[in-house]
Each structure stands twice: as structure tokens, then as C-alpha cells.
Design an enzyme around this catalytic site. Structure first.
Site, PDB file in Angstrom:
ATOM      1  N   GLU A 287     -21.746 -34.250  -3.890  1.00 29.29           N
ATOM      2  CA  GLU A 287     -22.863 -33.585  -3.208  1.00 29.29           C
ATOM      3  C   GLU A 287     -22.744 -32.071  -3.187  1.00 29.29           C
ATOM      4  OE1 GLU A 287     -23.624 -35.311   0.609  1.00 29.29           O
ATOM      5  OE2 GLU A 287     -24.189 -37.233  -0.253  1.00 29.29           O
TER       6      GLU A 287
ATOM      7  N   GLU B 223     -23.121 -43.788  -2.762  1.00 28.22           N
ATOM      8  CA  GLU B 223     -23.220 -43.885  -1.298  1.00 28.22           C
ATOM      9  C   GLU B 223     -24.602 -44.382  -0.896  1.00 28.22           C
ATOM     10  OE1 GLU B 223     -22.157 -40.444   1.121  1.00 28.22           O
ATOM     11  OE2 GLU B 223     -20.555 -39.932  -0.290  1.00 28.22           O
TER      12      GLU B 223
HETATM   13  C1  BG6 Z   1     -22.826 -37.825   2.626  1.00 26.50           C
HETATM   14  C2  BG6 Z   1     -21.381 -37.450   2.467  1.00 26.50           C
HETATM   15  O1  BG6 Z   1     -23.549 -36.650   2.681  1.00 26.50           O
HETATM   16  O2  BG6 Z   1     -23.240 -38.461   3.770  1.00 26.50           O
HETATM   17  C3  BG6 Z   1     -20.445 -38.227   3.375  1.00 26.50           C
HETATM   18  O3  BG6 Z   1     -20.971 -37.547   1.138  1.00 26.50           O
HETATM   19  C4  BG6 Z   1     -21.074 -38.330   4.746  1.00 26.50           C
HETATM   20  O4  BG6 Z   1     -19.201 -37.596   3.375  1.00 26.50           O
HETATM   21  C5  BG6 Z   1     -22.343 -39.160   4.604  1.00 26.50           C
HETATM   22  O5  BG6 Z   1     -20.253 -38.838   5.746  1.00 26.50           O
HETATM   23  C6  BG6 Z   1     -23.046 -39.471   5.901  1.00 26.50           C
HETATM   24  O6  BG6 Z   1     -23.367 -38.290   6.565  1.00 26.50           O
HETATM   25  P1  BG6 Z   1     -23.100 -38.121   8.103  1.00 26.50           P
HETATM   26  O7  BG6 Z   1     -23.509 -36.735   8.405  1.00 26.50           O
HETATM   27  O8  BG6 Z   1     -23.946 -39.127   8.789  1.00 26.50           O
HETATM   28  O9  BG6 Z   1     -21.655 -38.381   8.274  1.00 26.50           O
END
Ligand code: BG6
Length: 478
Positions: free
Chosen positions: A170, A379
Site C-alpha cells: 500500500e 487483503e
Molecule cells: C491495510 C493495511 O491498509 O488495512 C493493514 O495494509 C491494516 O496493515 C488494514 O491493518 C486495516 O486497516 P485498519 O486501519 O482498520 O487497521
């Protein structure tokens, strides 16, 4: 008219789950590890939710065998994790720390023992602090060489056992939060510096991919990108134009560079008018063109909806809802580009993230039609409050979220998109960078919160057993 049978998930489909070093490992000073910019940033009061940090996180560093045994019990086919640069090179370059390499070597072997495919992220935001102090981290071209050397050490050490590599996680998020919003280290708020640092990150990404290809390592490599499609609020042509502008500025500005080696001309034209174009040399252009990935890693969480903006100034809250109090984020307006509005068709989470399963199909279709590259979903998941009661966690909301997204992925595969696999975020609960421990994503609940490390005991949530059945049936259970 359309009628079709859904295609099966491929037999080789990587049913996975993901994490990142800083969010799970803890042990932030163990076995020769150096300090990273996140180790430093979180210690400044007020930077994170209730001043939480990853000093201990969920103690995966000491419990990785227990966690991997749980992955095996669930039936994971793949596990995506990141390597902490500062465990390998405590100062980012120079002296190699063999204990750091050993840790990840053991972790990889433990995964392979259960036939779980390791997917290794080379950089998930935890830059060695020394490189920040010495030359300003991503703002200096020196990082290209240091990042490439670090990656080569990993390729040499692990490419006999690792087939999938993620170069940068990201870039759009760590660059905009780090240099525009000031909410990630190094907490700069300067749009010109942001575009300059971003270009250097593009070069570093391309350089690592090029080194991988030229090194003749087997396997595949690509960046993971946080991409959610943007919708026009309605068919008002000006709103449709705002959608195009927003998506080019916030998505294709990065994806085009990865997949084609070239910046989108329309964005560069706008940046020229604002005197924000970074220095791009002919050698840079050649490097970008020689670092084309094998796949695009897609991190998908939500979509955005926009109307045209007639305003000359930024408004709204450029940071996000980090409190978990629903409805507290403010609508953002990018001057003369777009105003972000609520989508009347979609629900939102307690952190005001839009829930849009069809959006992942649209994202996949867009990547396919624009770049014709395979996609590894690196993800996707739901951050929510979970409640531990008598050793059980009932999370039907997470099951519903994942199920609907997977159904849309199957639709996209049927449409013709090449999807290599699907990693949920996340396997165990973990530290959310800015949201502490209360925003949980895992299949495995970890007994800790913001105020205390508690027992760190692992508990399987209902979603654990659900995903187990999905994998067992290669997606038929959906
Ligand atoms: C992504 C990242 O942006 O989202 C992760 O790669 C992150 O590291 C995930 O934890 C979820 O985001 P958040 O802010 O809800 O933890």
C-alpha cells in the site's frame, strides 16, 4: 441478458490470510532487531488510539508455532506475512543480523511443514529509523539501493522456499498518510514532498522487481495496492467526470505506473499546473518500465462515491474515524475534483468503512480490463468489535462480510479475471496502526486490549470454523 453457471475456484487457489510484522510480532528489541519509524512514532503521545503500540502486539514472535498450528487446523493454503527490515538490517543497511534471518527462516519452514504457502511482504511500513534519520527515508534516492539490497538478501535466503513476494504494501497509504495527512511517520504535511517521495517509492518498487527478474529467482512478485473503485453519485455528467478524476488521482496514478511503467497523462498535466510534478528523468522512466510485476496484489476494503467539487479549498476531515464511533467521520472534499458522499445503497461499519461486496468484483474487473494482469487478493476483511463469552466469539457479521465478498470473487473469476488467491485480513487479531486493539479482524481472537496485554490467549471465533469449511470444499460451501 446474462445467464451463467458460476465457475469453480481453481484447484490451485490460494486460500489464505494475512498479517504484518509490526502488527503481530512484538519483541521489538529482541535478537538484535533495530528500531523502526513505527517503534518511534507510536511513543509520541496522541499519535495512535489510546497511545497503543506494537512493543508486544500479539506476541507472534514468540508464539508463531502456536499460531501456525492454528492456521494448519483451519486448513489455510497460504499465509501472507511481512518481514521487518530492521530485524534483517538493524540500521537498514550494512551489518546483517543473522538472528533476524533465522527467525523468518524458521517461520517459513514451520508453514511449509503444514503445506502452507508463504507469501512474503518485503515492506509493510516499518522503515528502519536510521534510514529516516540519515537521509529522510523515502525522500532520498539512496533508499532505492538500500531497499534493493535488503530485498536481494531475502531473495537469496528464501527464494528456494518462497514463491510469492509482495514488494511494497500500500504505497498509496503509507505515502499519503506519511507525507500529506501527517498521520503516519514521518508525519509530514506537504503535498509537494508527498509527490516527490512517492516517485522515489515507485523507483524503489521497480528496482526490487527488476532485481528479482534479473536474479533469475523462481516465483512471482508484485506490489499490494489499496484499491477501491470510485462511483459517481448519479448520472450527472459532471459527477461522472469527478469519478474519473478521483479514480485517476487516487488509484491509476499508482496502478498505471506499476503495470505499465507510465504515469497517467491527465494526472501529470494537473500536477504540472500546480507545480507538483516530481523530477522524473529518462533513466527513471526506463527503470519503471523494467519493473513490471507478475501480478497486482489487491487490498480491498471499500468503495467511494463522489460528486463534482466546485470548491477551491479542502474541507472535511482528511483523517478517518479512528474511534469506532459510527458516523463520526466527516465528508472530504478535494478542491475542484470531488466531494465524497455517502452511497445510499450501502451500509457502513462502526469505523465508517463502506461495505460493498460487489465493489471487489468491480475492482477485479477494472484491473483485468486495464492491465490484463493476474490478481492476488492480499487483503480483505472486516474490522469490528468482538465479544469473548465463555471462551467463544460469535461473529456472524464477519462471516457474512467474507462470504459475500468471496461470492463476488467467484463471479469475477467466472467473468474471466485471473485471481490467484484470497488472503483475508487478518488471521489472528492484531494491532490496528491507528485504531488500537479494539478493531478486530481475525479468525482467532487474542485476549488483550489497549490497557493490558492480559493473557494473550488465542480463541477460535465462529468465522474460523466457517472459513475451514470454505477451504475444505474449495469454495463450494459458499
Ligand atoms: C491495510 C493495511 O491498509 O488495512 C493493514 O495494509 C491494516 O496493515 C488494514 O491493518 C486495516 O486497516 P485498519 O486501519 O482498520 O487497521
Amino acid at each position: 441478458m446474462r445467464h451463467k453457471e458460476l465457475e469453480q475456484f481453481p484447484e490451485t487457489f490460494l486460500w489464505g490470510s494475512a498479517s504484518a510484522a509490526y502488527q503481530v510480532e512484538g519483541a521489538y528489541q529482541d535478537d538484535g532487531k533495530g528500531i523502526s519509524v513505527w517503534d518511534t512514532f507510536v511513543k509520541q503521545p496522541g499519535t495512535t488510539f489510546k497511545d497503543t503500540n506494537g512493543d508486544v502486539a500479539v506476541d507472534h514472535y514468540h508464539r508463531f508455532k502456536e499460531d501456525i498450528a492454528l492456521m494448519a487446523e483451519l486448513g489455510l493454503k497460504a499465509y501472507r506475512f511481512s518481514i521487518a527490515w530492521s530485524r534483517i538490517f538493524p540500521k537498514g543497511k550494512g551489518q546483517l543480523n543473522h538472528a533476524g534471518l533465522d527467525f523468518y527462516s524458521q517461520l517459513i519452514d514451520e508453514l511449509l511443514k503444514y503445506n502452507i504457502e508463504p507469501i512474503v511482504t518485503i515492506y509493510h511500513w516499518d522503515l528502519p529509523q536510521t534510514l529516516q534519520d540519515e537521509y529522510g527515508g523515502w525522500e532520498s534516492r539512496q533508499i532505492i539501493e538500500d531497499f534493493t539490497n535488503y530485498a536481494k538478501v531475502l531473495f537469496d535466503a528464501f527464494s528456494d522456499r518462497v514463491n510469492y513476494w509482495v514488494s511494497l504494501n500500500e504505497q498509496n497509504v503509507f505515502i499519503t498518510h506519511g507525507y500529506l495527512l501527517g498521520t503516519h511517520p514521518p508525519a509530514v504535511r506537504d503535498v509537494k514532498r508527498m509527490f516527490a517521495a512517492n516517485h522515489i517509492a515507485n523507483l524503489a518498487n521497480a528496482s526490487v522487481i527488476k532485481a528479482f527478474k534479473e536474479g533469475g529467482y523462481s516465483g512471482q512478485i508484485g506490489p499490494s495496492f489499496n484499491y477501491g473503485p470510485t462511483y459517481a453519485f448519479d448520472s450527472d455528467p459532471l459527477n461522472v467526470l469527478a469519478k474519473i478524476d478521483t479514480e485517476e488521482l487516487m488509484g491509476f496514478f499508482w496502478l498505471d505506473v506499476y503495470a505499465t511503467g507510465k504515469y497517467p497523462r491527465t494526472v501529470i498535466k494537473q500536477l504540472e499546473k500546480l507545480q507538483l510534478v516530481p523530477v522524473i528523468t529518462t533513466a527513471d522512466q526506463q527503470l519503471l518500465a523494467s519493473g513490471i510485476p507478475d501480478f497486482i496484489g489487491l487490498n480491498y476494503y471499500q468503495t467511494a462515491t463522489v460528486k463534482a467539487s466546485t470548491s477551491d479549498s479542502f474541507s472535511g476531515d482528511m483523517s478517518m474515524n479512528n474511534s469506532g464511533k459510527k458516523g463520526t467521520s466527516k465528508e472530504l472534499e478535494i478542491p475542484r475534483v470531488s466531494k465524497f458522499v455517502k452511497n445510499p445503497y450501502l451500509e457502513q461499519t462502526n469505523w465508517d468503512w463502506t461495505i460493498d461486496p460487489v465493489g471487489i468484483r468491480i475492482a477485479l474487473r477494472t484491473i483485468e480490463s486495464r492491465y490484463q494482469l493476474p490478481v492476488l487478493i492480499t487483503e480483505n476483511g472486516l474490522g469490528e468489535y468482538d465479544k469473548l463469552e465463555n471462551g467463544e466469539i460469535h461473529d456472524p457479521y464477519r462471516i457474512e462480510y467474507l462470504q459475500k465478498h468471496l461470492q463476488e470473487i467467484q463471479e469475477a473469476i467466472t467473468d474471466g479475471v485471473q485471481v490467484l488467491g484470497y488472503c483475508t485480513w487478518s488471521f489472528t487479531d492484531l494491532l490496528s496502526w491507528l485504531n488500537g486493539y479494539q478493531k478486530r479482524y481475525g479468525f482467532v481472537y487474542v485476549d488483550r486490549d489497549e490497557s493490558s496485554e492480559r493473557t494473550l490467549t488465542r480463541y477460535k471465533k465462529d468465522s474460523f470454523y466457517w472459513y475451514q469449511k470454505v477451504i475444505e470444499t474449495n469454495g463450494d460451501y459458499l
